[in-house]
Design a protein around this motif. Structure first.
Motif, PDB file in Angstrom:
ATOM      1  N   LEU A 147       0.698  -1.141   0.003  1.00 30.38           N
ATOM      2  CA  LEU A 147       0.000  -0.129  -0.116  1.00 30.38           C
ATOM      3  C   LEU A 147       0.771   1.141   0.043  1.00 30.38           C
ATOM      4  CD1 LEU A 147      -2.467  -1.151   2.783  1.00 30.38           C
ATOM      5  CD2 LEU A 147      -2.730  -1.483   0.193  1.00 30.38           C
ATOM      6  N   ILE A 148       0.632   2.116  -1.014  1.00 28.23           N
ATOM      7  CA  ILE A 148       1.689   3.151  -1.222  1.00 28.23           C
ATOM      8  C   ILE A 148       0.615   4.608  -1.194  1.00 28.23           C
ATOM      9  CG2 ILE A 148       3.246   4.385  -2.763  1.00 28.23           C
ATOM     10  CD1 ILE A 148       3.852   1.533  -3.891  1.00 28.23           C
ATOM     11  N   ASP A 149       1.082   5.378  -0.155  1.00 30.25           N
ATOM     12  CA  ASP A 149      -0.005   6.459  -0.072  1.00 30.25           C
ATOM     13  C   ASP A 149       0.938   7.888  -0.271  1.00 30.25           C
ATOM     14  OD1 ASP A 149      -2.409   8.058   0.561  1.00 30.25           O
ATOM     15  OD2 ASP A 149      -1.943   7.726   2.720  1.00 30.25           O
ATOM     16  N   GLU A 150       0.252   8.670  -0.896  1.00 29.17           N
ATOM     17  CA  GLU A 150       0.868   9.821  -1.529  1.00 29.17           C
ATOM     18  C   GLU A 150       2.092   9.837  -2.200  1.00 29.17           C
ATOM     19  OE1 GLU A 150      -0.064  13.400   0.795  1.00 29.17           O
ATOM     20  OE2 GLU A 150      -1.107  12.321   2.277  1.00 29.17           O
ATOM     21  N   TYR A 151       2.277   8.888  -3.172  1.00 26.61           N
ATOM     22  CA  TYR A 151       3.497   8.814  -3.688  1.00 26.61           C
ATOM     23  C   TYR A 151       4.145   9.955  -4.334  1.00 26.61           C
ATOM     24  CZ  TYR A 151       2.233   9.489  -8.680  1.00 26.61           C
ATOM     25  OH  TYR A 151       1.967  10.166  -9.800  1.00 26.61           O
ATOM     26  N   ASP A 152       3.307  10.922  -4.756  1.00 25.82           N
ATOM     27  CA  ASP A 152       3.866  11.990  -5.639  1.00 25.82           C
ATOM     28  C   ASP A 152       4.377  13.126  -4.666  1.00 25.82           C
ATOM     29  OD1 ASP A 152       1.222  12.353  -4.707  1.00 25.82           O
ATOM     30  OD2 ASP A 152       0.495  13.179  -6.555  1.00 25.82           O
ATOM     31  N   ARG A 186       0.447  -9.973  -3.515  1.00 20.48           N
ATOM     32  CA  ARG A 186      -0.957 -10.150  -3.417  1.00 20.48           C
ATOM     33  C   ARG A 186      -1.658  -9.177  -4.095  1.00 20.48           C
ATOM     34  NH1 ARG A 186      -5.643 -10.178  -3.619  1.00 20.48           N
ATOM     35  NH2 ARG A 186      -7.251 -11.033  -2.352  1.00 20.48           N
ATOM     36  N   PHE A 187      -1.457  -7.959  -3.658  1.00 22.41           N
ATOM     37  CA  PHE A 187      -2.234  -6.919  -3.985  1.00 22.41           C
ATOM     38  C   PHE A 187      -1.389  -5.418  -3.831  1.00 22.41           C
ATOM     39  CE2 PHE A 187      -5.341  -3.266  -2.436  1.00 22.41           C
ATOM     40  CZ  PHE A 187      -6.300  -3.654  -3.357  1.00 22.41           C
ATOM     41  N   LEU A 188      -1.750  -4.636  -4.655  1.00 26.45           N
ATOM     42  CA  LEU A 188      -0.838  -3.373  -4.692  1.00 26.45           C
ATOM     43  C   LEU A 188      -1.822  -2.324  -5.121  1.00 26.45           C
ATOM     44  CD1 LEU A 188       1.820  -1.570  -5.060  1.00 26.45           C
ATOM     45  CD2 LEU A 188       1.860  -2.345  -7.423  1.00 26.45           C
ATOM     46  N   PHE A 189      -1.821  -1.185  -4.096  1.00 25.96           N
ATOM     47  CA  PHE A 189      -2.677  -0.132  -4.238  1.00 25.96           C
ATOM     48  C   PHE A 189      -1.914   1.402  -4.061  1.00 25.96           C
ATOM     49  CE2 PHE A 189      -6.099   2.797  -3.421  1.00 25.96           C
ATOM     50  CZ  PHE A 189      -7.114   2.298  -4.457  1.00 25.96           C
ATOM     51  N   ILE A 190      -2.045   2.151  -5.181  1.00 25.31           N
ATOM     52  CA  ILE A 190      -1.167   3.344  -4.959  1.00 25.31           C
ATOM     53  C   ILE A 190      -2.099   4.617  -4.884  1.00 25.31           C
ATOM     54  CG2 ILE A 190       0.690   4.699  -5.933  1.00 25.31           C
ATOM     55  CD1 ILE A 190       1.268   2.131  -7.504  1.00 25.31           C
ATOM     56  N   THR A 191      -1.833   5.726  -3.994  1.00 28.00           N
ATOM     57  CA  THR A 191      -2.755   6.743  -4.272  1.00 28.00           C
ATOM     58  C   THR A 191      -1.755   7.787  -4.344  1.00 28.00           C
ATOM     59  OG1 THR A 191      -2.820   7.375  -1.906  1.00 28.00           O
ATOM     60  CG2 THR A 191      -4.249   5.694  -2.653  1.00 28.00           C
ATOM     61  N   GLY A 192      -2.509   8.944  -4.862  1.00 22.10           N
ATOM     62  CA  GLY A 192      -1.501  10.121  -4.844  1.00 22.10           C
ATOM     63  C   GLY A 192      -2.675  11.405  -5.363  1.00 22.10           C
ATOM     64  N   ILE A 193      -2.127  12.545  -5.467  1.00 23.75           N
ATOM     65  CA  ILE A 193      -2.837  13.801  -6.241  1.00 23.75           C
ATOM     66  C   ILE A 193      -2.832  13.597  -7.424  1.00 23.75           C
ATOM     67  CG2 ILE A 193      -3.306  16.230  -6.025  1.00 23.75           C
ATOM     68  CD1 ILE A 193      -2.359  16.247  -3.175  1.00 23.75           C
ATOM     69  N   THR A 194      -1.545  13.596  -8.105  1.00 19.39           N
ATOM     70  CA  THR A 194      -1.507  13.845  -9.619  1.00 19.39           C
ATOM     71  C   THR A 194      -1.054  12.267 -10.043  1.00 19.39           C
ATOM     72  OG1 THR A 194       0.799  14.379  -9.452  1.00 19.39           O
ATOM     73  CG2 THR A 194      -0.884  16.055  -9.502  1.00 19.39           C
TER      74      THR A 194
END
Length: 523
Positions: A147-152, A186-194
């Motif tokens: 789980l990757i949050d605010e990658y950008d 198993r699962f990959l989820f990435i969030t960001g603004i841009t």
């Protein structure tokens, strides 16, 4: 009434549930995403619940069935399995340069290396991430959830500096192992603004499913109208009582202030959850989105693109690829402004695949325009509000001399960020912005049969048509007369002639040398 707790600022799902806070149930979305097993990317504005969504996913994949009692997923999931979790979040720190980013990555990786007793042999971040994923898989016998949050955020923090590209390169290197470790994940989820295009941060992860503009997941963050009524009816009644309004009036005011976000076309709008919850808690219709300060990248964007002001604030037409992905090698900052939440989808022409972008609600409009004005006009901050109030009074009184004198004082000098060859657009933009801050209906470059007027302002009793002209070395009287003639000749006033309002035609002349407003002539 039994006391109810609003989860303002709570980003940890376990804390929210154990504290007995109201939770808008989004777990059916989590279940659907987890079942499909696809690597996902989601773009949403700040303060929209992305971190809480990832935390919900985290506890679901940890098998914490106890935290999901009474929620939709309790009836959907039959097998609660615990998976190893690798959670990477850039939300807590700032990354103005490469060293700060490397330091943060080191701390994140060190935590998991300690958990799995990994001896560091290569100090570079990419091999370390590889080792963590493969070791977690080997030690637990289960695939890893990432789980990757605010990658950008490390990119946005360094926007328009030499470190923007350096941070982007470092992140690309950091994430590079993901493309070859599919069997371990198993699962990959990435969030960001841009979503950064051109130089792909997640190089090789072309299979990422971007659900940012999909109808099925449009309400995954935020609060819909139906959810507002389902979960917050008691709070709405208390707000109505405090504001001495009916419940119906209160709902309409809530929608005007905080609703209006559309992340694709033809879907139910959503409220910004942070602002909505703050309003319900303090029982006041405040401007909460800007209370923690304006993001620095917004100011940087506006400083670098003063020519875009009029387009941004007056309903921007755009194709999807013009606002979906941020390309650092172009000067198109529309994706950053849209994805940051300052603009949203208001209309869609299916045949042309053409979107109309505009402010989602009154809170964002007022805050955004206020930010622009403080950056692009000369009155001190403490005078700006007074100037707008006086401008509003002048329009109410139909006192054109007073109204334009206020604007003339505000743009007496051309800001250093605006070059002389840009001054025509600058003067039109700031004039439009100051009128729009009054709250009255304002149109810029209004299309008529024969041409375009520059700015039209409509109050309850009057319509003002302003034709803005540059002197270009000619005499003021000549240019002002030409502006009035253009208004009449092109029929700009015709569409307002039947509404019973007083009509004012005004020719306004600006200096092409950047010396501000030279004067005006009325008819």
């Amino acid at each position: 009434m039994e006391e109810r707790f609003l989860p303002i600022g709570i980003q940890d799902f376990e804390k929210l549930r154990e504290s007995g806070c109201i939770y808008v149930d989004k777990t059916a979305f989590v279940y659907r995403l987890a079942r499909e097993r696809t690597p996902y990317f989601l773009s949403r504005p700040r303060r929209f619940g992305k971190s809480l969504l990832l935390s919900t996913m985290e506890y679901y994949f940890l098998g914490r069935k106890d935290l999901f009692h009474g929620l939709e997923i309790e009836h959907l999931e039959k097998d609660w399995v615990e998976y190893p979790i690798l959670k990477i979040s850039f939300g807590a720190d700032n990354y103005p340069d490469l060293e700060s980013l490397k330091s943060a990555l080191n701390l994140m990786l060190a935590k998991y290396e300690k958990l799995y007793n990994i001896v560091i042999e290569d100090r570079r971040s990419a091999p370390r991430l590889n080792n963590i994923i493969t070791t977690a898989y080997e030690q637990t016998g289960r695939q890893v959830v990432i789980l990757i949050d605010e990658y950008d955020k490390p990119i946005l923090d360094a926007l328009y500096t030499e470190y923007e590209e350096q941070n982007r390169q470092e992140l690309r290197s950091f994430y590079s192992p993901l493309k070859d470790l599919d069997k371990y994940i198993r699962f990959l989820f990435i969030t960001g603004i841009t979503k950064v295009s051109h130089v792909n941060i997640f190089s090789g992860l072309n299979q990422l499913d971007d659900i940012s503009l999909t109808k099925d997941y449009a309400p995954i963050c935020g609060v819909t109208e139906s959810e507002l009524e389902k979960y917050f009816a008691p709070e709405i009644e208390l707000l109505a009582k405090e504001q001495e309004m009916t419940v119906t009036e209160t709902k309409a005011k809530l929608a005007q202030m905080y609703d209006g976000y559309h992340f694709t076309h033809n879907v139910e709008g959503v409220y910004n959850p942070f602002c909505l919850l703050k309003c319900l808690k303090y029982k006041d219709f405040g401007s909460y989105w800007f209370e923690s300060g304006t993001p620095s990248f917004l100011v940087k964007t506006l400083q670098n693109q003063p020519l875009e002001l009029a387009k941004i604030v007056n309903g921007r037409k755009a194709k999807e690829d013009q606002f979906k992905n941020y390309d650092p090698d172009t000067k198109n900052m529309l994706p950053v402004i849209y994805q940051s939440g300052y603009l949203t989808i208001k209309d869609f022409q299916k045949e042309k695949r053409l979107y109309t972008l505009d402010f989602p609600n009154r809170e964002i409009e007022e805050g955004f325009l206020n930010v622009i004005l403080k950056k692009f006009v000369t009155p001190p901050d403490d005078d700006l509000g007074i100037s707008i109030d006086n401008l509003c009074d002048a329009l109410d009184e139909q006192d054109i001399d007073k109204a334009l004198s206020i604007i003339k004082a505000a743009i007496a000098d051309l800001p250093t960020i605006v070059k002389k060859d840009m001054c025509e657009n600058y003067y039109e933009s700031v004039t439009h912005l100051m009128f729009r801050m009054t709250g009255y209906r304002v149109l810029s470059e209004l299309q008529s049969v024969a041409g375009r007027s520059d700015v039209v302002v409509a109050t309850k009793t009057a319509v003002f048509i302003f034709e803005l002209k540059m002197d270009k070395g000619r005499a003021f009287e000549e240019v002002a007369a030409e502006a009035l003639t253009q208004i009449s000749a092109n029929g700009y006033a015709d569409r307002f002639a039947v509404n019973g309002k007083t009509m004012h035609k005004v020719g306004v002349v600006f200096s092409s040398e950047g010396k501000g407003m030279l004067g005006w002539k009325c008819e």
